[in-house]
Motif scaffolding. Structure first.
Motif, mmCIF file in Angstrom:
data_model
loop_
_atom_site.group_PDB
_atom_site.id
_atom_site.type_symbol
_atom_site.label_atom_id
_atom_site.label_comp_id
_atom_site.label_asym_id
_atom_site.label_seq_id
_atom_site.Cartn_x
_atom_site.Cartn_y
_atom_site.Cartn_z
ATOM 1 N N VAL A 114 0.830 -1.210 0.000
ATOM 2 C CA VAL A 114 0.000 0.000 0.000
ATOM 3 C C VAL A 114 0.864 1.260 0.000
ATOM 4 C CG1 VAL A 114 -2.076 -0.949 1.046
ATOM 5 C CG2 VAL A 114 -0.247 -0.086 2.529
ATOM 6 N N GLY A 115 2.129 1.103 0.371
ATOM 7 C CA GLY A 115 2.994 2.293 0.427
ATOM 8 C C GLY A 115 4.422 1.897 0.726
ATOM 9 N N SER A 116 5.208 2.901 1.105
ATOM 10 C CA SER A 116 6.606 2.639 1.467
ATOM 11 C C SER A 116 6.874 3.264 2.832
ATOM 12 C CB SER A 116 7.545 3.250 0.433
ATOM 13 O OG SER A 116 7.715 4.629 0.685
ATOM 14 N N GLU A 117 8.038 2.971 3.382
ATOM 15 C CA GLU A 117 8.383 3.556 4.685
ATOM 16 C C GLU A 117 8.769 5.029 4.559
ATOM 17 O OE1 GLU A 117 11.010 1.213 7.095
ATOM 18 O OE2 GLU A 117 9.689 -0.520 7.029
ATOM 19 N N GLY A 118 8.854 5.531 3.316
ATOM 20 C CA GLY A 118 9.055 6.973 3.113
ATOM 21 C C GLY A 118 10.497 7.423 3.307
ATOM 22 N N TYR A 119 10.667 8.739 3.313
ATOM 23 C CA TYR A 119 12.019 9.312 3.368
ATOM 24 C C TYR A 119 12.747 8.991 4.687
ATOM 25 C CZ TYR A 119 10.989 11.902 -0.875
ATOM 26 O OH TYR A 119 10.677 12.239 -2.172
ATOM 27 N N ARG A 120 11.974 8.563 5.687
ATOM 28 C CA ARG A 120 12.605 8.244 6.981
ATOM 29 C C ARG A 120 13.663 7.154 6.809
ATOM 30 N NH1 ARG A 120 11.667 4.686 10.873
ATOM 31 N NH2 ARG A 120 9.979 3.732 9.688
ATOM 32 N N THR A 121 13.376 6.178 5.934
ATOM 33 C CA THR A 121 14.336 5.071 5.773
ATOM 34 C C THR A 121 14.838 4.915 4.330
ATOM 35 O OG1 THR A 121 12.566 3.490 5.390
ATOM 36 C CG2 THR A 121 13.306 3.723 7.664
ATOM 37 N N ALA A 122 14.283 5.684 3.384
ATOM 38 C CA ALA A 122 14.696 5.528 1.979
ATOM 39 C C ALA A 122 16.177 5.864 1.825
ATOM 40 C CB ALA A 122 13.876 6.461 1.096
ATOM 41 N N GLU A 123 16.872 5.090 0.985
ATOM 42 C CA GLU A 123 18.296 5.403 0.750
ATOM 43 C C GLU A 123 18.462 6.576 -0.187
ATOM 44 O OE1 GLU A 123 21.298 2.627 -0.318
ATOM 45 O OE2 GLU A 123 20.953 1.429 1.467
ATOM 46 N N VAL A 124 17.525 6.746 -1.093
ATOM 47 C CA VAL A 124 17.659 7.836 -2.067
ATOM 48 C C VAL A 124 16.309 8.446 -2.432
ATOM 49 C CG1 VAL A 124 19.793 7.063 -3.199
ATOM 50 C CG2 VAL A 124 17.593 6.158 -3.958
ATOM 51 N N THR A 125 16.392 9.552 -3.170
ATOM 52 C CA THR A 125 15.199 10.205 -3.713
ATOM 53 C C THR A 125 15.180 9.973 -5.212
ATOM 54 O OG1 THR A 125 15.389 11.920 -2.039
ATOM 55 C CG2 THR A 125 14.027 12.435 -3.960
ATOM 56 N N LEU A 126 14.079 9.422 -5.686
ATOM 57 C CA LEU A 126 13.897 9.231 -7.125
ATOM 58 C C LEU A 126 13.383 10.562 -7.706
ATOM 59 C CD1 LEU A 126 13.944 6.659 -9.018
ATOM 60 C CD2 LEU A 126 11.493 6.569 -8.685
ATOM 61 N N GLY A 127 13.800 10.902 -8.923
ATOM 62 C CA GLY A 127 13.376 12.174 -9.511
ATOM 63 C C GLY A 127 14.284 13.297 -9.032
ATOM 64 N N GLY A 128 13.995 14.511 -9.463
ATOM 65 C CA GLY A 128 14.816 15.656 -9.064
ATOM 66 C C GLY A 128 14.930 16.648 -10.200
ATOM 67 N N VAL A 129 16.028 17.397 -10.201
ATOM 68 C CA VAL A 129 16.213 18.434 -11.221
ATOM 69 C C VAL A 129 16.158 17.788 -12.610
ATOM 70 C CG1 VAL A 129 17.853 20.102 -12.171
ATOM 71 C CG2 VAL A 129 17.500 19.948 -9.694
ATOM 72 N N ASP A 130 15.287 18.293 -13.433
ATOM 73 C CA ASP A 130 15.014 17.698 -14.743
ATOM 74 C C ASP A 130 16.275 17.713 -15.613
ATOM 75 O OD1 ASP A 130 14.044 16.992 -17.255
ATOM 76 O OD2 ASP A 130 12.119 18.020 -16.915
ATOM 77 N N THR A 131 16.682 16.528 -16.070
ATOM 78 C CA THR A 131 17.929 16.442 -16.834
ATOM 79 C C THR A 131 17.828 17.188 -18.173
ATOM 80 O OG1 THR A 131 17.181 14.314 -17.669
ATOM 81 C CG2 THR A 131 18.710 14.271 -15.810
ATOM 82 N N ASP A 132 16.607 17.386 -18.671
ATOM 83 C CA ASP A 132 16.464 18.135 -19.933
ATOM 84 C C ASP A 132 16.948 19.571 -19.787
ATOM 85 O OD1 ASP A 132 15.519 16.018 -21.273
ATOM 86 O OD2 ASP A 132 13.402 16.590 -21.183
ATOM 87 N N ALA A 133 16.964 20.041 -18.530
ATOM 88 C CA ALA A 133 17.372 21.433 -18.298
ATOM 89 C C ALA A 133 18.886 21.563 -18.175
ATOM 90 C CB ALA A 133 16.710 21.953 -17.021
ATOM 91 N N LEU A 134 19.609 20.424 -18.096
ATOM 92 C CA LEU A 134 21.047 20.462 -17.822
ATOM 93 C C LEU A 134 21.871 19.993 -19.012
ATOM 94 C CD1 LEU A 134 21.080 18.756 -14.277
ATOM 95 C CD2 LEU A 134 20.877 21.199 -14.798
ATOM 96 N N ASP A 135 23.104 20.516 -19.091
ATOM 97 C CA ASP A 135 24.077 20.039 -20.072
ATOM 98 C C ASP A 135 24.752 18.805 -19.454
ATOM 99 O OD1 ASP A 135 26.678 19.618 -21.234
ATOM 100 O OD2 ASP A 135 26.500 21.583 -22.183
#
Ligand code: FDA
Length: 399
Positions: free
Chosen positions: A334-355
């Motif tokens: 139904v869900g995950s344990e969230g940022y409390r225990t997650a090793e990383v964050t998926l997503g972030g600064v859009d790579t299309d905006a970066l060289d």
């Protein structure tokens, strides 16, 4: 006097975040003769490195390849990973006399302590002349006339280049913040949806009532979701499932998706049951299964199967159904344990905006994003640190 102070506060580049990527970026740029300021609100640099890999830091993986990274643009990571490879980092670690070993699946760990990696990076940065300011928060960033002015409690520093290496949102207790995404928003840089990844998954009460007695058990499993499959250990927890196979698949799972779990994937369970039926027909099915799975798990699988009688009494249909209960188990977290225990964050600064070569925002000259704050997320197993080293090195070449 005032002019001398202004000089002292002016740098070629300011790096915000003295984590894995920021340390690498600052050291690399300073080794190229740049005056670099590295600032962090935490009291110590590289805190996530220190706690990583159970204190031994899984610092890279022998099998690094772009396909093992998730991103809106799967090609974005190729340039940095090719220019600064796992072999480059292994070479650095070896030059510093840090002993290491391969644990499993190409994962490289320190023999001693993760602190050795932190010391190595801080040592490289300091030897190259990086100025490190710790325990100070950034309260404002402005840009005009090609200069970034960063306000810290206690003063303002400036540089024509600003590198945001603030990491992701996981483990807020360790200084993780949304600051990198906020800087992106302030400069109009798009950020893709962020969510916890490499994280244990949780179940509804109904399912948990059946699974709770299994908490603490671990076994090999093949776990699949949305066309991706991982063969690694699975761990039953008080809240659901964890272990490497679940952490890996969590990056591919979305609310509403089911997981397909094959317990003991190296064994043909139906064949093992048939063999037992012909040779040891008097045994109970749970006893036969407990030679393949932990005993409590074998009993649980038999309960889910729902059959009765000894193994010798089972029809071919019953044998297939029992094997399926172990090898074709479909569960819906139904869900995950969230940022409390997650090793990383998926997503972030859009790579299309970066060289992809310089990590610079295409529309904002001098502004760069590296490491976990960018929408590039590696598999479990040293891939995320390699992205931090590679993107940090790439920006270090561009400052
Ligand atoms: P990182 O999080 O390392 O650094 C960001 C820095 O920015 C921090 O020092 C933070 O204090 C600072 N910061 C944040 N906000 C700020 C602000 N407003 N002002 C100033 N500074 C600010 N990966 C892997 O490959 N192998 C492994 O073994 C592990 N193990 C592991 C264990 C655990 C428990 C976690 C939580 C994570 C891992 N990881 C891992 C993932 C790995 O730690 C992660 O991907 C990298 O540290 C990311 O490097 P960054 O430099 O991008 O962020």
């Amino acid at each position: 006097m005032a002019q001398a102070q202004a000089e002292a506060d002016r740098f070629d580049a300011i790096v915000i975040g003295a984590g894995a990527a920021g340390l690498m970026a600052a050291a690399t740029a300073a080794q190229r003769g740049r005056r670099v300021l590295l600032v962090d609100h935490a009291r110590n640099p590289g805190e996530k490195i220190r706690i990583s890999g159970g204190g031994r830091c899984n610092f890279t993986n022998l099998g690094v390849e772009p396909a093992r990274f998730l991103s809106g643009n799967p090609k974005f990571c190729i340039s940095a990973l090719k220019r600064y490879t796992q072999w480059d980092f292994i070479d650095l670690v070896t030059r510093h006399g840090i002993a290491w070993h391969e644990k499993t699946l190409g994962q490289l760990f320190c023999d001693g302590s993760a602190r050795q990696i932190v010391s190595m990076l801080v040592g490289e940065a300091q030897a190259a002349g990086v100025r490190l300011i710790l325990g100070r928060s950034v309260s404002d960033i402005t840009q005009s006339d090609g200069t970034y002015r960063v306000t810290l409690d206690g003063g303002t520093v400036s540089a024509p280049k600003l590198v945001v290496a603030c990491g992701g949102k996981s483990i807020p207790k360790m200084g993780a913040s949304s600051f990198g995404y906020e800087v992106a928003a302030r400069f109009g840089v798009p950020v893709t949806e962020t969510r916890p990844a490499l994280v244990p998954l949780t179940f509804a009460h109904q399912e948990l009532d059946h699974l709770k007695p299994l908490a603490g058990l671990s076994c090999p499993a093949r776990v699949g979701c949305n066309g991706t499959t991982f063969d690694e250990a699975l761990l039953f927890t008080h809240r659901g499932l964890s272990g490497p196979s679940i952490l890996q698949i969590s990056s591919y799972w979305r609310e509403g998706d089911s997981l397909r779990v094959q317990l003991a994937p190296e064994t043909d369970i139906a064949d093992a049951l048939r063999l037992a039926r012909s040779r040891r027909g008097g045994q109970m099915p749970a006893t036969v299964l407990s030679r393949i799975l932990p005993e409590r798990l074998a009993q649980h699988v038999c309960q889910r199967w729902g059959g009765t009688g000894r193994i010798g009494d089972q029809s071919e249909t019953q044998i297939t159904a029992l094997a399926d209960a172990a090898a074709n188990w479909v569960v819906t977290p139904v869900g995950s344990e969230g940022y409390r225990t997650a090793e990383v964050t998926l997503g972030g600064v859009d790579t299309d905006a970066l060289d992809s070569r310089t990590m610079e925002v295409r529309t904002v000259p001098g502004l760069h994003f590296i490491g976990e704050v960018v929408d590039v997320t590696g598999w479990l197993g040293g891939y995320n640190f390699q992205w931090a080293w590679s993107s940090g090195w790439a920006v270090g070449q561009a400052l």
